[in-house]
Design a protein around this motif. Structure first.
Motif, PDB file in Angstrom:
ATOM      1  N   LEU A  66       0.841  -1.199   0.000  1.00  0.00           N
ATOM      2  CA  LEU A  66       0.000   0.000   0.000  1.00  0.00           C
ATOM      3  C   LEU A  66       0.873   1.244   0.000  1.00  0.00           C
ATOM      4  CD1 LEU A  66      -2.777  -0.679   2.695  1.00  0.00           C
ATOM      5  CD2 LEU A  66      -3.166  -0.212   0.268  1.00  0.00           C
ATOM      6  N   LEU A  67       0.376   2.263  -0.674  1.00  0.00           N
ATOM      7  CA  LEU A  67       1.012   3.577  -0.618  1.00  0.00           C
ATOM      8  C   LEU A  67       0.280   4.424   0.416  1.00  0.00           C
ATOM      9  CD1 LEU A  67       1.510   4.113  -4.432  1.00  0.00           C
ATOM     10  CD2 LEU A  67       3.312   3.761  -2.732  1.00  0.00           C
ATOM     11  N   VAL A  68       1.034   5.235   1.126  1.00  0.00           N
ATOM     12  CA  VAL A  68       0.470   6.098   2.160  1.00  0.00           C
ATOM     13  C   VAL A  68       0.478   7.527   1.632  1.00  0.00           C
ATOM     14  CG1 VAL A  68       0.611   6.808   4.572  1.00  0.00           C
ATOM     15  CG2 VAL A  68       1.486   4.562   3.881  1.00  0.00           C
ATOM     16  N   VAL A  69      -0.685   8.169   1.669  1.00  0.00           N
ATOM     17  CA  VAL A  69      -0.800   9.518   1.108  1.00  0.00           C
ATOM     18  C   VAL A  69      -1.371  10.471   2.149  1.00  0.00           C
ATOM     19  CG1 VAL A  69      -1.097   8.662  -1.252  1.00  0.00           C
ATOM     20  CG2 VAL A  69      -3.111   9.051   0.189  1.00  0.00           C
ATOM     21  N   ASN A  70      -1.096  11.771   1.958  1.00  0.00           N
ATOM     22  CA  ASN A  70      -1.679  12.789   2.827  1.00  0.00           C
ATOM     23  C   ASN A  70      -2.960  13.326   2.197  1.00  0.00           C
ATOM     24  OD1 ASN A  70      -0.887  14.571   0.806  1.00  0.00           O
ATOM     25  ND2 ASN A  70       0.912  15.321   1.930  1.00  0.00           N
ATOM     26  N   ASP A  71      -3.522  14.387   2.773  1.00  0.00           N
ATOM     27  CA  ASP A  71      -4.793  14.922   2.277  1.00  0.00           C
ATOM     28  C   ASP A  71      -4.687  15.484   0.864  1.00  0.00           C
ATOM     29  OD1 ASP A  71      -5.956  14.234   4.668  1.00  0.00           O
ATOM     30  OD2 ASP A  71      -5.752  16.238   5.561  1.00  0.00           O
ATOM     31  N   ASP A  72      -3.480  15.851   0.447  1.00  0.00           N
ATOM     32  CA  ASP A  72      -3.276  16.383  -0.905  1.00  0.00           C
ATOM     33  C   ASP A  72      -2.883  15.304  -1.892  1.00  0.00           C
ATOM     34  OD1 ASP A  72      -3.831  19.018  -0.122  1.00  0.00           O
ATOM     35  OD2 ASP A  72      -1.766  19.296   0.597  1.00  0.00           O
ATOM     36  N   GLN A  73      -3.033  14.048  -1.492  1.00  0.00           N
ATOM     37  CA  GLN A  73      -2.690  12.892  -2.330  1.00  0.00           C
ATOM     38  C   GLN A  73      -1.201  12.832  -2.680  1.00  0.00           C
ATOM     39  OE1 GLN A  73      -4.820  10.161  -3.381  1.00  0.00           O
ATOM     40  NE2 GLN A  73      -5.702  11.116  -1.547  1.00  0.00           N
ATOM     41  N   GLN A  74      -0.380  13.417  -1.821  1.00  0.00           N
ATOM     42  CA  GLN A  74       1.060  13.286  -1.979  1.00  0.00           C
ATOM     43  C   GLN A  74       1.523  12.018  -1.278  1.00  0.00           C
ATOM     44  OE1 GLN A  74       1.870  17.151  -0.171  1.00  0.00           O
ATOM     45  NE2 GLN A  74       2.839  17.829  -2.076  1.00  0.00           N
ATOM     46  N   VAL A  75       2.439  11.309  -1.919  1.00  0.00           N
ATOM     47  CA  VAL A  75       2.934  10.057  -1.349  1.00  0.00           C
ATOM     48  C   VAL A  75       3.915  10.376  -0.221  1.00  0.00           C
ATOM     49  CG1 VAL A  75       4.194   7.925  -1.796  1.00  0.00           C
ATOM     50  CG2 VAL A  75       2.616   8.841  -3.527  1.00  0.00           C
ATOM     51  N   VAL A  76       3.598   9.891   0.982  1.00  0.00           N
ATOM     52  CA  VAL A  76       4.460  10.163   2.150  1.00  0.00           C
ATOM     53  C   VAL A  76       5.007   8.876   2.768  1.00  0.00           C
ATOM     54  CG1 VAL A  76       3.330  12.334   2.711  1.00  0.00           C
ATOM     55  CG2 VAL A  76       2.441  10.196   3.690  1.00  0.00           C
ATOM     56  N   GLY A  77       4.574   7.741   2.252  1.00  0.00           N
ATOM     57  CA  GLY A  77       5.054   6.483   2.807  1.00  0.00           C
ATOM     58  C   GLY A  77       4.607   5.300   1.975  1.00  0.00           C
ATOM     59  N   ALA A  78       5.124   4.138   2.347  1.00  0.00           N
ATOM     60  CA  ALA A  78       4.753   2.891   1.672  1.00  0.00           C
ATOM     61  C   ALA A  78       5.013   1.731   2.625  1.00  0.00           C
ATOM     62  CB  ALA A  78       5.561   2.721   0.397  1.00  0.00           C
ATOM     63  N   LEU A  79       4.243   0.670   2.466  1.00  0.00           N
ATOM     64  CA  LEU A  79       4.455  -0.538   3.267  1.00  0.00           C
ATOM     65  C   LEU A  79       3.912  -1.741   2.523  1.00  0.00           C
ATOM     66  CD1 LEU A  79       1.823  -0.919   6.113  1.00  0.00           C
ATOM     67  CD2 LEU A  79       1.622   0.828   4.344  1.00  0.00           C
ATOM     68  N   ASN A  80       4.397  -2.924   2.907  1.00  0.00           N
ATOM     69  CA  ASN A  80       3.846  -4.145   2.320  1.00  0.00           C
ATOM     70  C   ASN A  80       3.526  -5.142   3.411  1.00  0.00           C
ATOM     71  OD1 ASN A  80       6.274  -5.276   3.081  1.00  0.00           O
ATOM     72  ND2 ASN A  80       7.044  -5.544   0.981  1.00  0.00           N
ATOM     73  N   ILE A  81       3.065  -6.318   3.013  1.00  0.00           N
ATOM     74  CA  ILE A  81       2.605  -7.316   3.967  1.00  0.00           C
ATOM     75  C   ILE A  81       3.722  -7.759   4.904  1.00  0.00           C
ATOM     76  CG2 ILE A  81       3.057  -9.234   2.403  1.00  0.00           C
ATOM     77  CD1 ILE A  81       0.101  -8.892   4.872  1.00  0.00           C
ATOM     78  N   HIS A  82       4.955  -7.733   4.431  1.00  0.00           N
ATOM     79  CA  HIS A  82       6.088  -8.144   5.267  1.00  0.00           C
ATOM     80  C   HIS A  82       6.308  -7.169   6.428  1.00  0.00           C
ATOM     81  CE1 HIS A  82       7.021 -11.329   2.487  1.00  0.00           C
ATOM     82  NE2 HIS A  82       7.050 -10.467   1.483  1.00  0.00           N
ATOM     83  N   ASP A  83       6.015  -5.899   6.187  1.00  0.00           N
ATOM     84  CA  ASP A  83       6.123  -4.919   7.277  1.00  0.00           C
ATOM     85  C   ASP A  83       5.101  -5.213   8.372  1.00  0.00           C
ATOM     86  OD1 ASP A  83       8.161  -3.287   6.034  1.00  0.00           O
ATOM     87  OD2 ASP A  83       6.602  -2.586   4.661  1.00  0.00           O
ATOM     88  N   LEU A  84       3.908  -5.619   7.958  1.00  0.00           N
ATOM     89  CA  LEU A  84       2.864  -5.968   8.916  1.00  0.00           C
ATOM     90  C   LEU A  84       3.200  -7.256   9.677  1.00  0.00           C
ATOM     91  CD1 LEU A  84      -0.273  -5.188   6.716  1.00  0.00           C
ATOM     92  CD2 LEU A  84       0.661  -3.788   8.558  1.00  0.00           C
ATOM     93  N   LEU A  85       3.833  -8.184   8.975  1.00  0.00           N
ATOM     94  CA  LEU A  85       4.244  -9.441   9.615  1.00  0.00           C
ATOM     95  C   LEU A  85       5.346  -9.174  10.643  1.00  0.00           C
ATOM     96  CD1 LEU A  85       4.283 -11.801   6.507  1.00  0.00           C
ATOM     97  CD2 LEU A  85       2.794 -12.018   8.503  1.00  0.00           C
ATOM     98  N   ARG A  86       6.296  -8.326  10.289  1.00  0.00           N
ATOM     99  CA  ARG A  86       7.389  -8.007  11.216  1.00  0.00           C
ATOM    100  C   ARG A  86       6.852  -7.299  12.465  1.00  0.00           C
ATOM    101  NH1 ARG A  86      10.544  -7.371   6.462  1.00  0.00           N
ATOM    102  NH2 ARG A  86       9.751  -5.249   6.166  1.00  0.00           N
ATOM    103  N   ALA A  87       5.826  -6.478  12.258  1.00  0.00           N
ATOM    104  CA  ALA A  87       5.218  -5.768  13.391  1.00  0.00           C
ATOM    105  C   ALA A  87       4.242  -6.651  14.166  1.00  0.00           C
ATOM    106  CB  ALA A  87       4.491  -4.521  12.889  1.00  0.00           C
ATOM    107  N   ARG A  88       4.058  -7.885  13.694  1.00  0.00           N
ATOM    108  CA  ARG A  88       3.172  -8.892  14.321  1.00  0.00           C
ATOM    109  C   ARG A  88       1.728  -8.402  14.393  1.00  0.00           C
ATOM    110  NH1 ARG A  88       5.886 -10.542  19.808  1.00  0.00           N
ATOM    111  NH2 ARG A  88       4.249 -12.127  19.760  1.00  0.00           N
ATOM    112  N   VAL A  89       1.332  -7.660  13.358  1.00  0.00           N
ATOM    113  CA  VAL A  89      -0.062  -7.222  13.257  1.00  0.00           C
ATOM    114  C   VAL A  89      -0.900  -8.331  12.649  1.00  0.00           C
ATOM    115  CG1 VAL A  89      -1.618  -5.537  12.200  1.00  0.00           C
ATOM    116  CG2 VAL A  89       0.597  -4.811  13.095  1.00  0.00           C
ATOM    117  N   VAL A  90      -0.279  -9.108  11.756  1.00  0.00           N
ATOM    118  CA  VAL A  90      -0.955 -10.258  11.129  1.00  0.00           C
ATOM    119  C   VAL A  90      -0.131 -11.509  11.391  1.00  0.00           C
ATOM    120  CG1 VAL A  90      -2.101  -8.906   9.366  1.00  0.00           C
ATOM    121  CG2 VAL A  90       0.199  -9.772   8.928  1.00  0.00           C
TER     122      VAL A  90
END
Length: 336
Positions: free
Chosen positions: A312-336
């Motif tokens: 997923l891409l992370v955007v602000n209110d002006d639709q500017q790209v401010v971040g990105a993450l994938n499923i591996h980031d969620l796995l490392r954070a033990r969210v899934v």
């Protein structure tokens, strides 16, 4: 001489008797719990009001099996919005009474209501004017008589056939403590977010406290290319950033689309695509799924699962790209 209890041989064990015994225990303890319900009334309300008005903490105490139950009640209270801790009554009379302050409330457990170690510390508690709530199985006991509020957790019979091992009595006391904790939780308006804050290392804590901004890639870690980038340039950016995709952005970092591994496979499978001459803008997916920095990480996981995507891409209110993450980031954070 110590008594010796013979160990029954395997063939002597009666399967039906074991099942019958277990079912009897469950039925006996269930009946003890049901008997508590009609006793919840003014005394219970007064106990809740004393605790709600407490400027300090709830000090829970009990001896033996009641002590084990008291520890659990203290832990449940503390994790549901009512500051509480356990004090061993035996240790209290040897210095730990200093842990109990005038602004506290004491919750004492004793099935008989005549536990010496508990009764021994009551004069000190009463002299300090500390409110005393008692949970006992004997409304006419010394502990019940000295309590400001008495909660009746008496039972018809223990589940132990000898009538000796605390079974139904400890269950009844535990349920009464749980009833207090949950009634107070609701009275305080305690939320799942509040619960998560006291359980930050648990799965609930991670789900309710971890935000996208805590785990997303930022700055140079975000894969981005301009719309006129070649397929080779897009692939090189994807390889460097290891997220399986790249954002396609304009000169103001506003999101135009996303180019993913899936887009590459589709391009390779399309004979009408000039792989050497095509720009990434011709091959990208327009209107990709995005998420905001203020969202919870678990929401990103739910979004990925719903749309069968892995980044997923992370955007602000002006639709500017401010971040990105994938499923591996969620796995490392033990969210899934």
């Amino acid at each position: 001489m110590n008594a010796h209890v013979a160990t029954p041989t395997p063939h002597a064990i009666n399967d039906e008797a074991l099942v019958r015994s277990a079912r009897t225990v469950i039925a006996t303890e269930a009946a003890a719990i049901r008997a508590l319900e009609p006793r919840i009334g003014p005394e219970f309300v007064e106990a809740c009001r004393l605790i709600m008005a407490c400027a300090g903490r709830v000090v829970v105490t009990g001896m033996g099996k009641s002590g084990h139950v008291a520890r659990k009640i203290a832990a449940t209270l503390a994790s549901t919005g009512t500051p509480a801790f356990f004090v061993h009554p035996g240790e209290a009379s040897h210095g730990d009474l200093g842990m109990i302050l005038p602004q506290d409330v004491v919750l004492a457990l004793s099935n008989s209501g005549e536990t010496d170690e508990v009764l021994f510390i009551l004069p000190v508690i009463k002299r300090q004017g500390i409110p005393l709530i008692a949970i006992t199985g004997n409304a006419h006991s010394s502990l019940a008589d000295q309590a400001d509020v008495h909660l009746d957790a008496s039972i018809a019979a223990e589940a132990c056939p000898l009538g000796l091992a605390p079974t139904a009595s400890t269950t009844a006391a535990l349920v009464m403590g749980d009833a207090l904790a949950i009634a107070l939780l609701e009275a305080r308006g305690f939320t799942s977010e509040d619960f998560a804050r006291s359980h930050p290392a648990g799965s609930l804590g991670r789900r309710l406290l971890l935000h996208i901004s805590d785990i997303m890639h930022t700055g140079e870690g975000i894969p981005t290319v301009p719309p006129n980038a070649s397929l080779t340039q897009a692939l090189m950016e994807m390889t460097r950033k290891h997220l399986g995709m790249t954002a396609v952005i304009d000169s103001n970092r506003r999101l135009l689309g996303v180019f993913t591994d899936g887009d590459l496979r589709r391009a390779l499978d399309d004979d009408g695509v000039d792989l050497r001459g095509a720009t990434v803008a011709e091959l990208m997916t327009r209107g990709p799924k995005t998420i905001g920095t203020d969202k919870l990480a678990i929401e990103a996981a739910q979004l990925m699962e719903k749309h069968q995507i892995h980044a997923l891409l992370v955007v602000n209110d002006d639709q500017q790209v401010v971040g990105a993450l994938n499923i591996h980031d969620l796995l490392r954070a033990r969210v899934v």
